[in-house]
Design a protein around this motif. Structure first.
Motif, PDB file in Angstrom:
ATOM      1  N   ASN A   2      46.229  40.567  33.481  1.00 25.91           N
ATOM      2  CA  ASN A   2      46.891  39.738  34.213  1.00 25.91           C
ATOM      3  C   ASN A   2      46.318  39.865  35.665  1.00 25.91           C
ATOM      4  N   THR A   3      45.417  39.057  36.311  1.00 31.05           N
ATOM      5  CA  THR A   3      44.958  39.402  37.736  1.00 31.05           C
ATOM      6  C   THR A   3      45.565  38.255  38.412  1.00 31.05           C
ATOM      7  N   SER A   4      46.182  37.199  37.965  1.00 29.55           N
ATOM      8  CA  SER A   4      46.773  36.063  38.531  1.00 29.55           C
ATOM      9  C   SER A   4      48.215  35.900  38.663  1.00 29.55           C
ATOM     10  N   PHE A   5      48.620  36.221  40.062  1.00 29.89           N
ATOM     11  CA  PHE A   5      50.166  36.309  40.273  1.00 29.89           C
ATOM     12  C   PHE A   5      50.443  35.330  41.503  1.00 29.89           C
ATOM     13  N   GLU A   6      51.723  34.948  41.521  1.00 28.12           N
ATOM     14  CA  GLU A   6      52.230  34.440  42.853  1.00 28.12           C
ATOM     15  C   GLU A   6      52.226  35.341  43.840  1.00 28.12           C
ATOM     16  N   THR A   7      51.529  34.876  45.007  1.00 27.50           N
ATOM     17  CA  THR A   7      51.592  35.677  46.088  1.00 27.50           C
ATOM     18  C   THR A   7      52.596  35.562  47.223  1.00 27.50           C
ATOM     19  N   ARG A   8      52.853  36.859  47.718  1.00 23.43           N
ATOM     20  CA  ARG A   8      53.960  37.007  48.600  1.00 23.43           C
ATOM     21  C   ARG A   8      53.458  37.489  49.983  1.00 23.43           C
ATOM     22  N   PRO A   9      53.020  36.697  50.967  1.00 23.39           N
ATOM     23  CA  PRO A   9      52.244  37.040  52.098  1.00 23.39           C
ATOM     24  C   PRO A   9      53.430  37.645  53.084  1.00 23.39           C
ATOM     25  N   ARG A  38      40.051  46.983  47.628  1.00 21.74           N
ATOM     26  CA  ARG A  38      38.972  47.257  46.824  1.00 21.74           C
ATOM     27  C   ARG A  38      39.178  48.743  46.079  1.00 21.74           C
ATOM     28  N   ASP A  39      39.022  49.022  44.641  1.00 23.92           N
ATOM     29  CA  ASP A  39      38.579  50.328  44.313  1.00 23.92           C
ATOM     30  C   ASP A  39      37.592  50.480  43.355  1.00 23.92           C
ATOM     31  N   GLU A  40      37.474  51.351  42.643  1.00 24.11           N
ATOM     32  CA  GLU A  40      36.297  51.442  41.570  1.00 24.11           C
ATOM     33  C   GLU A  40      36.426  50.582  40.369  1.00 24.11           C
ATOM     34  N   SER A  41      37.486  49.815  40.262  1.00 25.04           N
ATOM     35  CA  SER A  41      37.761  48.971  38.979  1.00 25.04           C
ATOM     36  C   SER A  41      36.744  47.704  39.137  1.00 25.04           C
ATOM     37  N   PRO A  42      36.696  47.209  37.886  1.00 27.16           N
ATOM     38  CA  PRO A  42      35.737  45.922  38.065  1.00 27.16           C
ATOM     39  C   PRO A  42      36.615  44.605  38.556  1.00 27.16           C
ATOM     40  N   PHE A  43      37.666  44.714  39.066  1.00 28.17           N
ATOM     41  CA  PHE A  43      38.318  43.549  39.382  1.00 28.17           C
ATOM     42  C   PHE A  43      38.145  42.941  40.845  1.00 28.17           C
ATOM     43  N   ASP A  44      38.174  41.720  41.009  1.00 24.99           N
ATOM     44  CA  ASP A  44      37.874  41.074  42.336  1.00 24.99           C
ATOM     45  C   ASP A  44      39.233  40.141  42.644  1.00 24.99           C
ATOM     46  N   VAL A  45      39.978  40.959  43.638  1.00 22.06           N
ATOM     47  CA  VAL A  45      41.184  40.315  43.932  1.00 22.06           C
ATOM     48  C   VAL A  45      41.289  40.127  45.729  1.00 22.06           C
ATOM     49  N   PRO A  46      41.761  38.999  46.127  1.00 15.74           N
ATOM     50  CA  PRO A  46      41.892  38.974  47.615  1.00 15.74           C
ATOM     51  C   PRO A  46      42.643  39.937  48.068  1.00 15.74           C
ATOM     52  N   PRO A  47      42.259  40.476  49.133  1.00 15.37           N
ATOM     53  CA  PRO A  47      42.504  41.777  50.213  1.00 15.37           C
ATOM     54  C   PRO A  47      44.158  41.534  50.327  1.00 15.37           C
ATOM     55  N   PRO A  48      44.783  42.454  50.873  1.00 16.51           N
ATOM     56  CA  PRO A  48      46.346  42.553  51.516  1.00 16.51           C
ATOM     57  C   PRO A  48      46.327  41.858  52.715  1.00 16.51           C
ATOM     58  N   ASP A  49      47.319  41.283  53.215  1.00 15.94           N
ATOM     59  CA  ASP A  49      47.342  40.585  54.367  1.00 15.94           C
ATOM     60  C   ASP A  49      47.426  41.328  55.556  1.00 15.94           C
ATOM     61  N   CYS A  50      47.748  42.551  55.789  1.00 14.61           N
ATOM     62  CA  CYS A  50      47.680  43.636  56.558  1.00 14.61           C
ATOM     63  C   CYS A  50      47.633  45.111  56.100  1.00 14.61           C
ATOM     64  N   ALA A  89      45.911  44.220  45.647  1.00 15.68           N
ATOM     65  CA  ALA A  89      47.003  43.397  46.322  1.00 15.68           C
ATOM     66  C   ALA A  89      47.064  42.221  45.468  1.00 15.68           C
ATOM     67  N   VAL A  90      47.501  42.364  44.168  1.00 18.51           N
ATOM     68  CA  VAL A  90      47.602  41.195  43.596  1.00 18.51           C
ATOM     69  C   VAL A  90      48.561  40.026  43.757  1.00 18.51           C
ATOM     70  N   GLN A  91      49.714  40.344  44.286  1.00 16.17           N
ATOM     71  CA  GLN A  91      50.667  39.572  44.873  1.00 16.17           C
ATOM     72  C   GLN A  91      50.612  39.298  46.396  1.00 16.17           C
ATOM     73  N   GLY A  92      49.642  39.781  47.024  1.00 14.91           N
ATOM     74  CA  GLY A  92      49.496  39.717  48.711  1.00 14.91           C
ATOM     75  C   GLY A  92      50.391  41.151  49.191  1.00 14.91           C
ATOM     76  N   GLY A  93      50.815  40.738  50.433  1.00 16.84           N
ATOM     77  CA  GLY A  93      51.573  42.031  50.999  1.00 16.84           C
ATOM     78  C   GLY A  93      50.822  42.930  51.726  1.00 16.84           C
TER      79      GLY A  93
END
Length: 465
Positions: A2-9, A38-50, A89-93
């Motif tokens: 699961n790479t879809s989570f509610e984000t908490r900015p 980003r790491d060496e995994s194949p997932f594309d996830v939005p970056p952290p907020d800071c 950062a699957v939930q932001g932060g």
């Protein structure tokens, strides 16, 4: 997965407080955020907020305390070399970068222990220890930070003789989810005092707190070291040789497998000119006579399985050349299919079942026709298979994931584990349930909720709450 989570900015008041305390060590620059997302995994996830760069345990405690107050996720960041989406950062932060906490605090040569901050890398530590005739043996390949290695319970090429981070972390300091600093363990080699909190944190993937200090076992540099390569007519022959070596009790320090695809890749990358066939890369530690005896025994075993072209590397320069090529195997393989993304998986099985596990995995990927490579710490039953996929062709990614799932299912059937050293992260959460059962994962969730009730510590990894 699961790479879809509610984000908490990160809310503006918290961001303002961080900016006031850390100045330019708190950044919202997109390039820096993307680097830490980003790491060496194949997932594309939005970056952290800071991104916040901490330089002391007190600063880590301040950041985590603020995050707990505002309910904001904190993702500890080291070298960024993880393979299973640990630092995404699957939930932001915020991404908490610990690389500036890179001091070696104490070397106790008489007790064979060392205390370090989490941003110290294994190469940095060994450069410091070398002058005292000592070394830290855990070598996962990448020049990872020791905090990250502890968080993922890393092992690597020397584990067959020296164990993993689990055996070599004596104690640590942790900033818990409420911002409190907690010490676990001691410099003593054993203890029966209460729950083993050190082992709980080692391998917890940043989900229970942020490691700020480590006490580690170190070892004397061996009197003699010799490395050798040997080529085999098949992967099965190389693996059967390894099984015989281990079952006969030969105290080999390293025993690494590269399949023909990996050898071809490192030849191209490092211009080595090695024979492009399945290869074992071995290393022996001990006295001059002990190393010679081990090497002779291994050479005789290898010949029984068709091993040829035994080549020895006894000088530090020659050994370094070989091991550098081994450590480059992953990046070298990526260059064999330009622009590809690699879906990697690792499993570990009892040594007697290793040949079956590898042979079936090879048969399946070759029948599927997907480019691949294999490297393995086969001395302890652990191997890695990388599937090279075209990002523009989703069907290739789906095929790689299906092959990976079959490989893991096979390992579990053979009484092994879904991951010998990569960890669970995002990628293997379903396999964790298959391996341990719902009751065990429920117990893990209970520990997580008790220690991190607001679910701020690297949320979404290992399992979902």
């Amino acid at each position: 997965m699961n790479t879809s989570f509610e984000t908490r900015p990160v809310p503006p008041p918290m961001l303002a407080a961080l900016a006031e305390r850390f100045g330019d060590r708190c950044s919202t620059a997109l390039a820096l955020r993307e680097q830490h997302g980003r790491d060496e995994s194949p997932f594309d996830v939005p970056p952290p907020d800071c991104v916040v760069f901490a330089e002391s345990a007190d600063e880590v405690a301040l950041v985590v305390g603020l995050a707990n107050e505002h309910g904001v996720p904190v993702i500890p960041y080291g070298a960024g070399s993880s393979l299973e989406g640990h630092l995404l950062a699957v939930q932001g932060g915020l991404s908490l970068d610990l690389t500036r906490m890179n001091r070696i605090l104490r070397v106790d040569a008489e007790d064979l222990t060392v205390s370090v901050q989490p941003g110290v890398t294994r190469k940095q530590l060994n450069e410091e220890l070398r002058h005292a005739g000592l070394f830290f043996p855990i070598d996962p390949g990448a020049d990872a930070t020791l905090g990250g290695m502890a968080a993922t319970r890393a092992s690597g090429t020397n584990a067959v003789r020296y164990g993993t981070m689990r055996e070599n972390v004596l104690g640590l300091e942790l900033v818990a989810a409420n911002g409190e600093r907690v010490r676990t363990g001691s410099r003593a080699r054993k203890s029966s005092a209460g729950y083993d909190l050190t082992r709980l944190i080692v391998g917890s993937e940043g989900t229970l707190g942020v490691i700020t200090e480590l006490s580690l076992r170190i070892f004397p540099l061996p009197e003699a070291v010799s490395a050798a390569v040997c080529f085999f007519p098949s992967i099965d022959a190389a693996v059967q040789t390894t099984i015989q070596i281990i079952q006969l009790g030969v105290p080999i320090a390293r025993c690494e497998l590269l399949d023909a695809n990996s050898v071809r890749a490192v030849n191209h990358h490092d211009r080595l000119g090695l024979r492009e066939a399945p290869m074992l890369l071995m290393e022996f530690h001990g006295s001059e006579s002990g190393v010679a005896e081990q090497a002779q025994t291994v050479q005789e075993i290898a010949r029984e399985f068709g091993g040829e072209d035994f080549e020895w590397a006894t000088t530090p320069e020659a050994r370094t050349r070989l091991w550098t090529a081994r450590h480059h195997a992953y990046l070298s393989a990526l260059q064999m299919k330009p622009g590809c993304r690699c879906v990697t998986t690792d499993t570990c099985v009892p040594i007697s079942r290793l040949a079956e596990s590898i042979n079936e995995s090879v048969r399946e990927v070759e029948e599927a026709g997907l480019p691949y490579f294999i490297v393995g710490h086969v001395g302890d039953g652990n191997f890695h298979l990388g599937y090279l996929t075209d990002p523009a062709m989703p069907a290739e990614r789906e095929l790689a994931e299906a092959l990976s799932a079959r490989m893991v299912a096979r390992a579990l059937k053979l009484e092994g584990t879904c991951t010998g050293e990569h960890g669970i992260g995002l990628h293997k959460q379903g396999f964790l349930v298959d391996e341990t059962g719902e009751a065990a994962v429920a117990m893990m969730r209970s520990l997580k909720r008790a220690l991190d009730p607001r679910n701020i510590m690297n949320p979404g990894k290992i399992f979902s709450l």
